[in-house]
Design a protein around this motif. Structure first.
Motif, short mmCIF file in Angstrom:
data_model
loop_
_atom_site.label_atom_id
_atom_site.label_comp_id
_atom_site.label_asym_id
_atom_site.label_seq_id
_atom_site.Cartn_x
_atom_site.Cartn_y
_atom_site.Cartn_z
N PRO A 3 0.80 -1.23 0.00
CA PRO A 3 0.00 0.00 0.00
C PRO A 3 0.83 1.27 0.00
O PRO A 3 0.43 2.28 -0.57
N ILE A 4 2.01 1.23 0.64
CA ILE A 4 2.85 2.43 0.67
C ILE A 4 3.32 2.80 -0.73
O ILE A 4 3.24 3.96 -1.15
N LEU A 5 3.79 1.82 -1.49
CA LEU A 5 4.24 2.11 -2.85
C LEU A 5 3.07 2.37 -3.80
O LEU A 5 3.23 3.03 -4.82
N SER A 6 1.89 1.85 -3.46
CA SER A 6 0.71 2.17 -4.28
C SER A 6 0.36 3.65 -4.16
O SER A 6 -0.16 4.25 -5.10
N VAL A 7 0.66 4.24 -3.00
CA VAL A 7 0.43 5.67 -2.81
C VAL A 7 1.33 6.47 -3.76
O VAL A 7 0.94 7.51 -4.28
N LEU A 8 2.56 5.97 -3.98
CA LEU A 8 3.46 6.61 -4.93
C LEU A 8 2.84 6.62 -6.33
O LEU A 8 2.86 7.65 -7.02
N ALA A 9 2.28 5.49 -6.73
CA ALA A 9 1.62 5.42 -8.04
C ALA A 9 0.43 6.37 -8.09
O ALA A 9 0.18 7.02 -9.11
N ALA A 10 -0.32 6.45 -6.98
CA ALA A 10 -1.47 7.35 -6.94
C ALA A 10 -1.03 8.81 -7.08
O ALA A 10 -1.71 9.63 -7.70
N GLY A 11 0.14 9.11 -6.48
CA GLY A 11 0.68 10.46 -6.61
C GLY A 11 1.00 10.79 -8.06
O GLY A 11 0.75 11.92 -8.52
N LEU A 12 1.55 9.82 -8.78
CA LEU A 12 1.83 10.02 -10.21
C LEU A 12 0.53 10.24 -10.99
O LEU A 12 0.48 11.07 -11.90
N ILE A 13 -0.51 9.50 -10.61
CA ILE A 13 -1.80 9.65 -11.29
C ILE A 13 -2.38 11.04 -11.02
O ILE A 13 -2.90 11.71 -11.92
N LEU A 14 -2.29 11.49 -9.76
CA LEU A 14 -2.79 12.82 -9.42
C LEU A 14 -2.05 13.91 -10.18
O LEU A 14 -2.66 14.88 -10.64
N ARG A 15 -0.75 13.76 -10.30
CA ARG A 15 0.05 14.74 -11.04
C ARG A 15 -0.40 14.80 -12.49
O ARG A 15 -0.59 15.89 -13.06
N ALA A 16 -0.58 13.63 -13.12
CA ALA A 16 -1.04 13.59 -14.50
C ALA A 16 -2.44 14.17 -14.63
O ALA A 16 -2.73 14.92 -15.58
N ALA A 17 -3.31 13.86 -13.65
CA ALA A 17 -4.69 14.36 -13.68
C ALA A 17 -4.71 15.88 -13.61
O ALA A 17 -5.47 16.55 -14.34
N TRP A 18 -3.89 16.44 -12.71
CA TRP A 18 -3.87 17.89 -12.55
C TRP A 18 -3.39 18.57 -13.83
O TRP A 18 -3.96 19.59 -14.26
#
Length: 327
Positions: free
Chosen positions: A204-219
């Protein structure tokens, strides 16, 4: 240079500039069959493995795999939009869509950005839940799927990278696929940590990293697409610079009622009023103005109105310019 003028008074001309020697509204970059084919195959690779990664994430219990699948979903959608943009750009304008269908890709990008935000929020929520209630993860299947995903992303990137580097759609698609590589690497790292240490929290910790990348792309997608939908000025084109360049033309005294926007982020459109001195050669001024816009700013679609001191459309144009764009 194509242009037409209609005199409303001795000091008022209206001219509209199209492309080449016609007044079509085709602002699309050149689309080659090779570029379209490369995007199609990259989309198939990404979408196909996205399904496999989603199923693998469910079976193995890996949130990192599910997060990477979410990232690959966004990239599959982006590749699909690039493919649709290729197809629609070839369609001619009609009576209801005089600019054609180019802006469809901007609307689709905005919807894609909203979807990415929803995916990222779900990953964050799931990661917190996993940290509070740990779940055993099958590191072996997780590692296998993540490695295959990395290979698929590399192949897709190579397919796109070897295409037309000047094509904005192809270049953007390649950057999306490159971002997927980081998600696959994160999943591999999580699998290795679990395999050698048994620390399931790594998932789950590294999945948060992936989610951060998704948020950056979304923004980035939302910011750029919303700016275009709100008729914002295109990237790399400044109103102040256009004003300075046009006012340097002989017989031009000033300009006002400037409107600069983009059909897409790469297709700038411009309309403005040029105030010329008495006895000015209107044909000369128009020719010089269109040449400056095309050669210095890459604006190939502009509508220019020539007039004397008073704005003949009745608008308070001078106030708009002085309060907004001269600061």
């Amino acid at each position: 240079m194509a242009q037409h003028a209609s005199s409303q008074s001795d000091s008022h001309d209206h001219a509209h500039h199209g492309h080449g020697h016609s007044h079509d509204h085709d602002h699309a970059p050149t689309v080659t069959a090779d570029s379209e084919k490369r995007v199609f195959w990259a989309m198939l690779l990404t979408a196909g493995f996205m399904i496999a990664e989603f199923v693998g994430g469910i079976i193995s219990g890996s949130l990192a795999l599910l997060a990477d699948a979410g990232h690959m979903f966004s990239d599959s959608a982006s590749l699909a939009m690039a493919l649709v943009a290729f197809r629609l750009s070839a369609r001619s304008p009609d009576r209801q869509r005089t600019f054609g269908y180019r802006r469809f890709q901007v609307l689709a990008a905005f919807v894609n950005g909203l979807t990415l935000f929803a995916i990222a929020l779900w990953i964050f929520y799931s990661a917190i839940d996993r940290l509070m209630s740990p779940v055993d993860v099958m590191a072996g299947p997780m590692m296998t799927i993540a490695v295959i995903g990395l290979f698929v992303n590399i192949v897709a990137f190579v397919v796109l990278h070897r295409g037309d580097s000047d094509n904005i759609n192809l270049r953007g698609a390649a950057m999306h696929v490159l971002g997927d590589l980081l998600g696959s690497v994160a999943a591999i790292a999580a699998a290795l940590i679990i395999m050698f240490t048994g620390w399931n929290a790594a998932d789950p910790i590294l999945s948060v990293l992936a989610a951060g990348l998704i948020l950056r792309a979304a923004w980035q997608i939302l910011r750029r697409s919303a700016h275009t939908l709100l008729e914002g000025t295109p990237d790399g084109v400044e109103v102040a610079e256009i004003r300075t360049a046009l006012e340097s033309i002989d017989e031009v005294e000033s300009l006002h009622d400037v409107h600069l926007w983009g059909l897409t982020p790469q297709d700038p459109l411009l309309s403005l009023h040029l105030v010329v001195c008495d006895g000015a050669d209107h044909a000369y001024v128009l020719k010089q103005a269109y040449t400056v816009l095309r050669e210095r700013f890459g604006i190939t679609h502009a509508t220019l109105q020539l007039e004397g001191e008073a704005c003949l459309t009745g608008g308070d144009c001078e106030t708009t310019l002085s309060e907004g764009w001269t600061r």
